[in-house]
Design a protein around this motif. Structure first.
Motif, PDB file in Angstrom:
ATOM      1  N   ILE B 130     -13.128 -37.014  10.234  1.00 35.10           N
ATOM      2  CA  ILE B 130     -13.955 -38.199  10.012  1.00 35.10           C
ATOM      3  C   ILE B 130     -13.002 -39.384  10.058  1.00 35.10           C
ATOM      4  CG2 ILE B 130     -15.298 -39.432   8.261  1.00 35.10           C
ATOM      5  CD1 ILE B 130     -16.319 -36.583   7.456  1.00 35.10           C
ATOM      6  N   SER B 131     -13.324 -40.383  10.860  1.00 39.27           N
ATOM      7  CA  SER B 131     -12.382 -41.496  10.981  1.00 39.27           C
ATOM      8  C   SER B 131     -13.082 -42.841  10.958  1.00 39.27           C
ATOM      9  CB  SER B 131     -11.556 -41.361  12.267  1.00 39.27           C
ATOM     10  OG  SER B 131     -12.421 -41.250  13.372  1.00 39.27           O
ATOM     11  N   VAL B 132     -12.318 -43.856  10.569  1.00 38.46           N
ATOM     12  CA  VAL B 132     -12.762 -45.244  10.675  1.00 38.46           C
ATOM     13  C   VAL B 132     -11.742 -45.902  11.609  1.00 38.46           C
ATOM     14  CG1 VAL B 132     -13.361 -47.351   9.420  1.00 38.46           C
ATOM     15  CG2 VAL B 132     -13.612 -45.131   8.289  1.00 38.46           C
ATOM     16  N   PRO B 133     -11.986 -45.882  12.913  1.00 38.86           N
ATOM     17  CA  PRO B 133     -10.978 -46.342  13.874  1.00 38.86           C
ATOM     18  C   PRO B 133     -10.534 -47.788  13.621  1.00 38.86           C
ATOM     19  CG  PRO B 133     -12.762 -45.195  15.000  1.00 38.86           C
ATOM     20  CD  PRO B 133     -13.183 -45.356  13.584  1.00 38.86           C
ATOM     21  N   ASP B 134     -11.470 -48.664  13.230  1.00 39.83           N
ATOM     22  CA  ASP B 134     -11.129 -50.081  13.018  1.00 39.83           C
ATOM     23  C   ASP B 134     -10.099 -50.283  11.913  1.00 39.83           C
ATOM     24  OD1 ASP B 134     -12.946 -50.622  14.944  1.00 39.83           O
ATOM     25  OD2 ASP B 134     -14.504 -51.403  13.595  1.00 39.83           O
ATOM     26  N   ARG B 135     -10.022 -49.324  10.990  1.00 35.59           N
ATOM     27  CA  ARG B 135      -9.079 -49.476   9.866  1.00 35.59           C
ATOM     28  C   ARG B 135      -8.030 -48.354   9.864  1.00 35.59           C
ATOM     29  NH1 ARG B 135     -10.624 -49.593   4.612  1.00 35.59           N
ATOM     30  NH2 ARG B 135     -12.614 -48.488   4.760  1.00 35.59           N
ATOM     31  N   ASN B 136      -7.932 -47.661  11.011  1.00 32.90           N
ATOM     32  CA  ASN B 136      -6.931 -46.590  11.151  1.00 32.90           C
ATOM     33  C   ASN B 136      -6.989 -45.542  10.044  1.00 32.90           C
ATOM     34  OD1 ASN B 136      -5.698 -47.371  13.581  1.00 32.90           O
ATOM     35  ND2 ASN B 136      -4.610 -49.018  12.482  1.00 32.90           N
ATOM     36  N   ILE B 137      -8.196 -45.201   9.651  1.00 37.37           N
ATOM     37  CA  ILE B 137      -8.349 -44.189   8.600  1.00 37.37           C
ATOM     38  C   ILE B 137      -8.775 -42.868   9.246  1.00 37.37           C
ATOM     39  CG2 ILE B 137      -9.806 -43.483   6.638  1.00 37.37           C
ATOM     40  CD1 ILE B 137      -9.849 -46.435   5.807  1.00 37.37           C
ATOM     41  N   LEU B 138      -8.057 -41.809   8.919  1.00 34.27           N
ATOM     42  CA  LEU B 138      -8.428 -40.480   9.419  1.00 34.27           C
ATOM     43  C   LEU B 138      -8.549 -39.540   8.221  1.00 34.27           C
ATOM     44  CD1 LEU B 138      -8.946 -38.507  11.760  1.00 34.27           C
ATOM     45  CD2 LEU B 138      -6.482 -38.060  11.817  1.00 34.27           C
ATOM     46  N   LEU B 139      -9.735 -38.954   8.061  1.00 38.20           N
ATOM     47  CA  LEU B 139     -10.000 -38.054   6.928  1.00 38.20           C
ATOM     48  C   LEU B 139     -10.356 -36.670   7.456  1.00 38.20           C
ATOM     49  CD1 LEU B 139     -12.439 -40.499   5.064  1.00 38.20           C
ATOM     50  CD2 LEU B 139      -9.954 -40.366   4.784  1.00 38.20           C
ATOM     51  N   THR B 140     -10.200 -35.662   6.587  1.00 34.95           N
ATOM     52  CA  THR B 140     -10.578 -34.319   7.021  1.00 34.95           C
ATOM     53  C   THR B 140     -11.858 -33.886   6.308  1.00 34.95           C
ATOM     54  OG1 THR B 140      -9.138 -33.395   5.320  1.00 34.95           O
ATOM     55  CG2 THR B 140      -8.233 -33.536   7.533  1.00 34.95           C
ATOM     56  N   SER B 141     -12.686 -33.166   7.041  1.00 31.27           N
ATOM     57  CA  SER B 141     -13.902 -32.607   6.437  1.00 31.27           C
ATOM     58  C   SER B 141     -13.812 -31.092   6.474  1.00 31.27           C
ATOM     59  CB  SER B 141     -15.145 -33.095   7.184  1.00 31.27           C
ATOM     60  OG  SER B 141     -15.115 -32.690   8.531  1.00 31.27           O
ATOM     61  N   GLU B 142     -14.574 -30.468   5.566  1.00 33.02           N
ATOM     62  CA  GLU B 142     -14.555 -29.003   5.520  1.00 33.02           C
ATOM     63  C   GLU B 142     -15.301 -28.449   6.725  1.00 33.02           C
ATOM     64  OE1 GLU B 142     -15.911 -27.572   1.720  1.00 33.02           O
ATOM     65  OE2 GLU B 142     -14.302 -28.616   0.657  1.00 33.02           O
ATOM     66  N   PRO B 143     -14.811 -27.354   7.285  1.00 37.15           N
ATOM     67  CA  PRO B 143     -15.501 -26.794   8.445  1.00 37.15           C
ATOM     68  C   PRO B 143     -16.917 -26.336   8.087  1.00 37.15           C
ATOM     69  CG  PRO B 143     -13.757 -25.326   7.681  1.00 37.15           C
ATOM     70  CD  PRO B 143     -13.632 -26.586   6.890  1.00 37.15           C
ATOM     71  N   VAL B 144     -17.847 -26.583   8.991  1.00 33.11           N
ATOM     72  CA  VAL B 144     -19.225 -26.126   8.816  1.00 33.11           C
ATOM     73  C   VAL B 144     -19.324 -24.760   9.497  1.00 33.11           C
ATOM     74  CG1 VAL B 144     -21.644 -26.661   9.304  1.00 33.11           C
ATOM     75  CG2 VAL B 144     -19.999 -28.520   8.957  1.00 33.11           C
ATOM     76  N   PRO B 145     -19.869 -23.731   8.806  1.00 33.67           N
ATOM     77  CA  PRO B 145     -20.006 -22.435   9.477  1.00 33.67           C
ATOM     78  C   PRO B 145     -20.726 -22.594  10.824  1.00 33.67           C
ATOM     79  CG  PRO B 145     -20.625 -22.250   7.163  1.00 33.67           C
ATOM     80  CD  PRO B 145     -20.393 -23.715   7.434  1.00 33.67           C
ATOM     81  N   ASP B 146     -20.232 -21.882  11.828  1.00 32.94           N
ATOM     82  CA  ASP B 146     -20.773 -22.013  13.196  1.00 32.94           C
ATOM     83  C   ASP B 146     -22.289 -21.866  13.249  1.00 32.94           C
ATOM     84  OD1 ASP B 146     -18.313 -22.448  14.170  1.00 32.94           O
ATOM     85  OD2 ASP B 146     -17.961 -20.384  14.872  1.00 32.94           O
ATOM     86  N   PHE B 147     -22.813 -20.866  12.492  1.00 37.41           N
ATOM     87  CA  PHE B 147     -24.252 -20.608  12.626  1.00 37.41           C
ATOM     88  C   PHE B 147     -25.086 -21.753  12.057  1.00 37.41           C
ATOM     89  CE2 PHE B 147     -26.237 -19.230   8.581  1.00 37.41           C
ATOM     90  CZ  PHE B 147     -25.136 -19.224   7.759  1.00 37.41           C
ATOM     91  N   LEU B 148     -24.533 -22.478  11.080  1.00 39.22           N
ATOM     92  CA  LEU B 148     -25.253 -23.630  10.523  1.00 39.22           C
ATOM     93  C   LEU B 148     -25.244 -24.795  11.508  1.00 39.22           C
ATOM     94  CD1 LEU B 148     -24.354 -23.895   6.723  1.00 39.22           C
ATOM     95  CD2 LEU B 148     -26.501 -23.176   7.772  1.00 39.22           C
ATOM     96  N   LEU B 149     -24.084 -25.029  12.109  1.00 40.74           N
ATOM     97  CA  LEU B 149     -23.946 -26.107  13.084  1.00 40.74           C
ATOM     98  C   LEU B 149     -24.871 -25.848  14.270  1.00 40.74           C
ATOM     99  CD1 LEU B 149     -22.204 -28.576  12.826  1.00 40.74           C
ATOM    100  CD2 LEU B 149     -20.402 -27.432  14.114  1.00 40.74           C
ATOM    101  N   GLU B 150     -24.906 -24.570  14.676  1.00 37.40           N
ATOM    102  CA  GLU B 150     -25.760 -24.187  15.801  1.00 37.40           C
ATOM    103  C   GLU B 150     -27.238 -24.414  15.452  1.00 37.40           C
ATOM    104  OE1 GLU B 150     -24.779 -20.236  17.263  1.00 37.40           O
ATOM    105  OE2 GLU B 150     -26.819 -20.117  18.093  1.00 37.40           O
ATOM    106  N   MET B 151     -27.594 -24.039  14.200  1.00 35.68           N
ATOM    107  CA  MET B 151     -28.973 -24.206  13.756  1.00 35.68           C
ATOM    108  C   MET B 151     -29.356 -25.697  13.738  1.00 35.68           C
ATOM    109  SD  MET B 151     -30.832 -22.455  10.506  1.00 35.68           S
ATOM    110  CE  MET B 151     -30.038 -23.319   9.167  1.00 35.68           C
ATOM    111  N   ALA B 152     -28.460 -26.530  13.196  1.00 37.64           N
ATOM    112  CA  ALA B 152     -28.739 -27.964  13.146  1.00 37.64           C
ATOM    113  C   ALA B 152     -28.855 -28.524  14.561  1.00 37.64           C
ATOM    114  CB  ALA B 152     -27.645 -28.691  12.370  1.00 37.64           C
ATOM    115  N   ASN B 153     -27.976 -28.089  15.445  1.00 35.06           N
ATOM    116  CA  ASN B 153     -28.008 -28.595  16.817  1.00 35.06           C
ATOM    117  C   ASN B 153     -29.248 -28.139  17.582  1.00 35.06           C
ATOM    118  OD1 ASN B 153     -25.727 -30.152  16.615  1.00 35.06           O
ATOM    119  ND2 ASN B 153     -24.345 -28.500  17.232  1.00 35.06           N
ATOM    120  N   GLN B 154     -29.789 -26.981  17.178  1.00 34.85           N
ATOM    121  CA  GLN B 154     -31.038 -26.513  17.809  1.00 34.85           C
ATOM    122  C   GLN B 154     -32.256 -27.236  17.246  1.00 34.85           C
ATOM    123  OE1 GLN B 154     -31.792 -22.270  17.899  1.00 34.85           O
ATOM    124  NE2 GLN B 154     -29.685 -21.839  18.502  1.00 34.85           N
TER     125      GLN B 154
END
Lengths: 430, 171
Positions: B130-154
């Protein structure tokens, strides 16, 4: 020879429902559901359109329990039509376990003999952990998840770790399970349960009746747990027999002595004092002392958390021969129609009415904030319910203090937040 | 709308800890059509929210977002209003499931305090960035399980079940 690693009670139930010998925290598994409980708010109204879209029907009508409680008494047009839609759906889908306006789902479910140890149960309501008091693994899900269950008979979960809460000692007079819950909310916070299972053990549990165990498990929702659970013992069996449930399986529904827990917390009940949670979070709890004399407009004894027969009896202990303050509206909504009948039979009802209580229908009522005499602008209420989120029980400017039925009753007498032990001491001297 | 997109950007709305289901979907409007309920979403915390939210905006919050009730309207109204994703330090367990079931991304990031109101936030859920390019901020997020990401994308659980059931019927 033991073939499996030591397991917690929750892990045993999940493994059985998943058809596996062993599950470990973090595993993602699919479980067969033994029972699905839905209500008028998140049930037919929400799931029927999904089932229609899928062209699917209920996988097993006999494993569904439907309860109308959120829109009771249905005295406006929206509520009326939601309750009717619920009835029509029950009929069309041949749901024989339909309890229409008989009380709150979490109380009606065991009352009607639907729960027994070892069951894997989903409920379309966040206070579904209440079923843990009967040794069930029961957790809350939303309507789309529930539609998935109703179509397939199964659901997925990430196997939760279990947190052990060991309760030792004995509560003082004038204290109840609700005080334990509030103290835990203060200690662990609303995220403290980490969507894990909270298993209650210890000598403090052994002496606790089934209703108090229900309260304890019920408010694991406010601790952010996936659910709460208490291993069945003689108290459980005796209660189940009283509602006609026989334990006919030979399941081993106890945690193994060397089972692994993610955390352990110990609480000596004899050190506890009455608790009050200030607006707007159950985690804002602390000793009643901190809020003494806060002026109140309303006192509410209601909900699955705080209006079982024992809760009404606690209030009656304080209110017997006394009256609520003239500027207080004291309201009692028994958690089920059966509880109301029992309260009438044992004299509790008469004591509360004589004290000035106004009785409301048995339903979720103003606790859910969907219907009924909701709190007005700036109104301040003390309540035996589970949640005091901003605006939940009415206007955004209203304020709710959470407490035990003892403390709510004592506060109703004074019209101000009051320590119930004051009245118990006085009764002893009379 | 995040469906089918691997990464996306949105304008940040900042909320604190304990944003619960009762402020997301207030009980007294629960019997009303969901569009009306949505117009009251978060009004107790920010009366301008529903009216001023632009599709694709992001909710940035603290601990226990969505704690409380199982009412999935709490996630549904955010989706309906056009919220691109909710990024919080932690989520209520039922809300988290509801969000993915309805195709709304709920992303855990412990450093959301770094983000400010109005920041243009870039989200890469699969990369966990997760980043805020205008302020050079880069953050890390926890990985989302593949099957959840797939479900949301569907588009959520119902869309996924539709595919599964039609597959069963064809075979």
């Amino acid at each position: 020879m033991k073939l499996t690693l030591p397991r917690t009670l929750a892990e045993k139930i999940i493994a059985r429902a998943a058809g596996l010998n062993q599950v470990s925290p973090g595993d993602i598994v699919t479980c067969r559901v033994d029972l699905a409980m839905i209500h008028d708010s998140g049930g037919p109204r929400r799931v029927a359109p999904i089932l229609k879209r899928l062209g699917a029907s209920v996988w097993d009508a006999d494993k569904v329990v439907l309860v109308s409680d959120h829109y009771v008494p249905g005295d406006d047009d929206n509520a009326k039509s939601i309750l009717q839609l619920t009835r029509d759906w029950a009929h069309a889908n041949a749901i024989k376990n339909f309890h229409d306006m008989k009380g709150i789902c979490h109380v009606v479910l065991p009352e009607q003999g639907h729960l027994k140890p070892g069951m894997f149960v989903v409920g379309g309501d966040s206070h579904s952990p209440t079923g843990g008091a009967f040794g069930c693994f029961m957790f809350g899900i939303g309507a789309t998840d529930m539609a998935g269950v109703l179509v397939t008979g199964e659901t997925w979960l990430k196997v939760p770790a279990s947190i052990l809460i060991n309760l030792s000692g004995k509560l003082d007079k004038g204290l109840s399970a609700k005080d334990i819950n509030l103290a835990l909310c203060q200690k662990l916070g609303m995220g403290g349960g980490k969507y894990q299972v909270i298993e209650f053990v210890g000598s403090g549990i052994e002496t606790m009746n089934i209703e108090e165990r229900m309260t304890l498990c019920n408010m694991t929702a406010e601790l952010g747990a996936m659910t709460g659970i208490i291993a069945p013992d003689k108290v459980t069996t005796k209660y189940l027999e009283s509602v006609g449930v026989r334990i006919d399986d030979d399941g081993d529904w106890q945690s193994d002595a060397d089972a692994v827990y993610s955390e352990q917390h110990d609480l000596d009940l004899s050190t506890l004092v009455p608790q009050v949670a200030a607006p707007h979070s159950p985690a804002n709890a602390g000793p009643v002392e901190a809020h003494l004399n806060t002026p109140l407009d309303r006192a509410y004894i209601g909900a699955c958390t705080g209006a079982k027969l024992g809760d009404l009896q606690m209030a009656a202990t304080i209110l017997k021969g006394r009256k609520s303050a003239s500027n207080i509206r004291l309201m009692v909504a028994p958690a089920s129609v059966k509880i109301l009948a029992d309260a009438k039979a044992d004299g509790t009802f008469d004591i509360l009415v004589a004290a000035g209580a106004e009785f409301l229908e048995s339903g979720c009522g103003i606790c859910a904030g969907y219907i009924g005499a909701l709190l007005g602008e700036n109104e301040v209420c003390i309540s035996s319910t589970a949640r005091n989120f901003q605006g939940r029980m009415g206007a955004s400017s209203s304020e709710v203090y959470l407490a035990s039925p003892y403390t709510v009753a004592a506060s109703a007498i004074r019209g101000r937040v009051t320590d119930p032990r004051e009245f118990l001491e006085r009764a002893a001297h009379d | 709308m995040t469906n089918g997109q691997k990464t996306f950007s949105g304008r940040a709305w900042i909320f604190g800890d304990g944003v619960n289901t009762d402020v997301l979907a207030p009980g007294r409007y629960m019997a009303a059509p969901v569009e009306e309920l949505a117009s009251h979403c978060l009004e107790a915390l920010d009366p301008s929210f529903a009216a001023n939210l632009q599709p694709g905006d992001l909710i940035i919050a603290g601990e226990d977002f969505g704690v409380g009730s199982s009412r999935e309207q709490a996630a549904e109204v955010l989706k309906l209003l056009g919220v691109g994703a909710v990024i919080a330090k932690s989520f209520g367990g039922i809300f988290f499931r509801n969000a993915y079931n309805l195709g709304l991304l709920a992303i855990v990031c412990k450093q959301t305090s770094e983000i400010k109101t109005g920041d243009k936030v870039h989200v890469a859920p699969e990369a966990g960035e997760i980043s805020v390019p205008d302020r050079n901020i880069l953050l890390t997020s926890e990985p989302v399980p593949d099957f959840l990401l797939e479900m949301a994308n569907q588009g959520g659980l119902v869309a996924q079940l539709e595919t599964r059931l039609s597959g069963n019927r064809e075979s």
